[in-house]
Design a protein around this motif. Sequence first.
Motif, PDB file in Angstrom:
ATOM      1  N   LEU A   3      -1.533   0.302  -0.655  1.00 53.72           N
ATOM      2  CA  LEU A   3      -1.938   1.708  -0.648  1.00 53.72           C
ATOM      3  C   LEU A   3      -1.947   2.260  -2.060  1.00 53.72           C
ATOM      4  CD1 LEU A   3      -2.752   4.194   0.903  1.00 53.72           C
ATOM      5  CD2 LEU A   3      -0.343   4.707   1.234  1.00 53.72           C
ATOM      6  N   TYR A   6      -5.013   1.037  -3.726  1.00 52.63           N
ATOM      7  CA  TYR A   6      -6.154   1.749  -3.164  1.00 52.63           C
ATOM      8  C   TYR A   6      -6.281   3.139  -3.781  1.00 52.63           C
ATOM      9  CZ  TYR A   6      -9.005   4.163   0.316  1.00 52.63           C
ATOM     10  OH  TYR A   6      -9.957   4.906   0.945  1.00 52.63           O
ATOM     11  N   ILE A  38     -12.332   5.860   4.285  1.00 54.03           N
ATOM     12  CA  ILE A  38     -11.080   5.117   4.218  1.00 54.03           C
ATOM     13  C   ILE A  38     -11.293   3.818   4.988  1.00 54.03           C
ATOM     14  CG2 ILE A  38      -8.636   5.061   4.811  1.00 54.03           C
ATOM     15  CD1 ILE A  38      -8.676   8.143   4.725  1.00 54.03           C
ATOM     16  N   GLU A  41      -8.412  -0.947   7.330  1.00 53.50           N
ATOM     17  CA  GLU A  41      -7.075  -1.489   7.060  1.00 53.50           C
ATOM     18  C   GLU A  41      -6.169  -0.498   6.335  1.00 53.50           C
ATOM     19  OE1 GLU A  41      -9.728  -3.079   3.694  1.00 53.50           O
ATOM     20  OE2 GLU A  41      -9.936  -2.763   5.841  1.00 53.50           O
ATOM     21  N   GLN A  42      -6.769   0.527   5.716  1.00 50.77           N
ATOM     22  CA  GLN A  42      -5.969   1.512   5.004  1.00 50.77           C
ATOM     23  C   GLN A  42      -5.559   2.685   5.891  1.00 50.77           C
ATOM     24  OE1 GLN A  42      -4.949   0.911   1.909  1.00 50.77           O
ATOM     25  NE2 GLN A  42      -6.071  -1.006   2.008  1.00 50.77           N
ATOM     26  N   MET A  45      -1.991   2.630   7.038  1.00 48.37           N
ATOM     27  CA  MET A  45      -1.049   2.939   5.952  1.00 48.37           C
ATOM     28  C   MET A  45      -0.951   4.442   5.718  1.00 48.37           C
ATOM     29  SD  MET A  45      -1.743   0.080   3.107  1.00 48.37           S
ATOM     30  CE  MET A  45      -1.708  -1.637   3.486  1.00 48.37           C
ATOM     31  N   HIS A 146      -6.448  -9.605  -1.910  1.00 52.27           N
ATOM     32  CA  HIS A 146      -7.090  -8.605  -1.058  1.00 52.27           C
ATOM     33  C   HIS A 146      -8.521  -8.342  -1.520  1.00 52.27           C
ATOM     34  CE1 HIS A 146      -7.116  -5.406   1.865  1.00 52.27           C
ATOM     35  NE2 HIS A 146      -7.541  -4.557   0.960  1.00 52.27           N
TER      36      HIS A 146
END
Length: 161
Positions: A3, A6, A38, A41-42, A45, A146
């Motif tokens: 995160l 990101y 977004i 996968e985020q 989080m 990633h």
Amino acid sequence: MMLKTYLSLLAIIGSLSWNTSYAALTPQLGLWESTSEIPAEQKAMFQKMPPEAFKQMQQSGMKVNLSAGTISNTFCINQEQLSNWHQMGQKSAQQCDKPQISDSGNVVKMNMVCHQPHPSKMQSIITFNAARDAYQFEHLIQSEQHSMTLRGRAKRLGDCK
């Protein structure tokens, strides 16, 4: 950790600006808003983040809308930023190579490699409208562990304050 990476990437992407010596196609100077989807996968989080973290993000200018699945931020592109565009929001400690940029028509393509704090590559395609007061983007970001694709759009809101 993912995160944080990101969010750092969003800050960099939001502050992208272009210099005419590298790409003929440049955005207008002024205040801009960028909205990114977004990645799936985020989202989980973000949903687990404590309220204090959301408050800190808002104080830094980011707005997260989990129901819409977007994150937005505003930024100013001024003459100084255009002349230092090659830093792409990176601090010197992040050790990124100078981006490779090409443009054709209303599309700019960019490839950038960073070495610190984590090795990563970013390939971007930015498509401007004719007035250069809005664009759509797609960034493929790859690191050792990633890979993610960020899509979104940006629009000029007016003059910088």
